[in-house]
Design a protein around this motif. Sequence first.
Motif, mmCIF file in Angstrom:
data_model
loop_
_atom_site.group_PDB
_atom_site.id
_atom_site.type_symbol
_atom_site.label_atom_id
_atom_site.label_comp_id
_atom_site.label_asym_id
_atom_site.label_seq_id
_atom_site.Cartn_x
_atom_site.Cartn_y
_atom_site.Cartn_z
ATOM 1 N N ASP A 66 19.823 -72.463 -4.624
ATOM 2 C CA ASP A 66 18.876 -71.568 -5.293
ATOM 3 C C ASP A 66 19.434 -71.128 -6.639
ATOM 4 N N GLY A 67 18.584 -71.110 -7.651
ATOM 5 C CA GLY A 67 18.995 -70.681 -8.979
ATOM 6 C C GLY A 67 18.234 -71.426 -10.052
ATOM 7 N N THR A 68 18.676 -71.229 -11.283
ATOM 8 C CA THR A 68 18.070 -71.873 -12.440
ATOM 9 C C THR A 68 19.093 -72.787 -13.096
ATOM 10 N N TYR A 69 18.657 -73.995 -13.397
ATOM 11 C CA TYR A 69 19.509 -75.019 -13.998
ATOM 12 C C TYR A 69 18.847 -75.482 -15.299
ATOM 13 N N VAL A 70 19.648 -75.680 -16.333
ATOM 14 C CA VAL A 70 19.108 -76.072 -17.636
ATOM 15 C C VAL A 70 19.846 -77.294 -18.157
ATOM 16 N N TYR A 71 19.081 -78.171 -18.758
ATOM 17 C CA TYR A 71 19.619 -79.339 -19.465
ATOM 18 C C TYR A 71 19.025 -79.301 -20.865
ATOM 19 N N GLU A 72 19.877 -79.096 -21.868
ATOM 20 C CA GLU A 72 19.456 -79.089 -23.273
ATOM 21 C C GLU A 72 19.647 -80.487 -23.827
ATOM 22 N N GLN A 73 18.546 -81.146 -24.136
ATOM 23 C CA GLN A 73 18.597 -82.522 -24.621
ATOM 24 C C GLN A 73 18.411 -82.543 -26.131
ATOM 25 N N GLY A 74 19.441 -82.974 -26.832
ATOM 26 C CA GLY A 74 19.359 -83.109 -28.283
ATOM 27 C C GLY A 74 18.738 -84.435 -28.662
ATOM 28 N N LEU A 75 17.806 -84.379 -29.609
ATOM 29 C CA LEU A 75 17.122 -85.602 -30.046
ATOM 30 C C LEU A 75 17.532 -86.029 -31.453
ATOM 31 N N GLY A 76 18.532 -85.360 -31.997
ATOM 32 C CA GLY A 76 18.965 -85.692 -33.351
ATOM 33 C C GLY A 76 18.281 -84.808 -34.374
ATOM 34 N N LYS A 77 18.279 -85.258 -35.597
ATOM 35 C CA LYS A 77 17.714 -84.492 -36.713
ATOM 36 C C LYS A 77 16.323 -85.001 -37.057
#
Length: 142
Positions: A25-36
């Motif tokens: 149980d909880g919150t999970y985050v994935y920050e996906q960078g796509l470049g500039k």
Amino acid sequence: MARLAAALLLGLAVVSSALAAGPWDGTYVYEQGLGKGAGGMSLFITHTLTIDGPQCRLRAEGYQTDEHIRCKATAKGDELEVAFVSFRDRGMINRFGVKEYDANQPLFTLTRKGDRITTNWQGYSRNPIDTAGPPTFSRVSP
């Protein structure tokens, strides 16, 4: 009277165990960078997985992305399998009229390795580009 007290205690034990938070149980985050992008602005998509007992929600928001998925999370020890149930509107077709997933299709599996979590991507439709680091979820709140 003793039977009533025992029944009440048993009932409270069942309710409290049903309400107890599971290990995933909880919150999970994935920050996906796509470049500039144009003008040098950094482009991102934030993938947020929320597990709250039987509730499983997956949001992807950011550059040209706004997707909300109802999912099913199945814990198997140090692994959490996440599968597609429907989109937010309970339909199987996304907002563009495209069927991206089948019912119960595995999206990804999270695996605990010590203090880290790894992500084994399966059927989840995400941009293959990632410039922000390892493509994995991190737990941000219990």
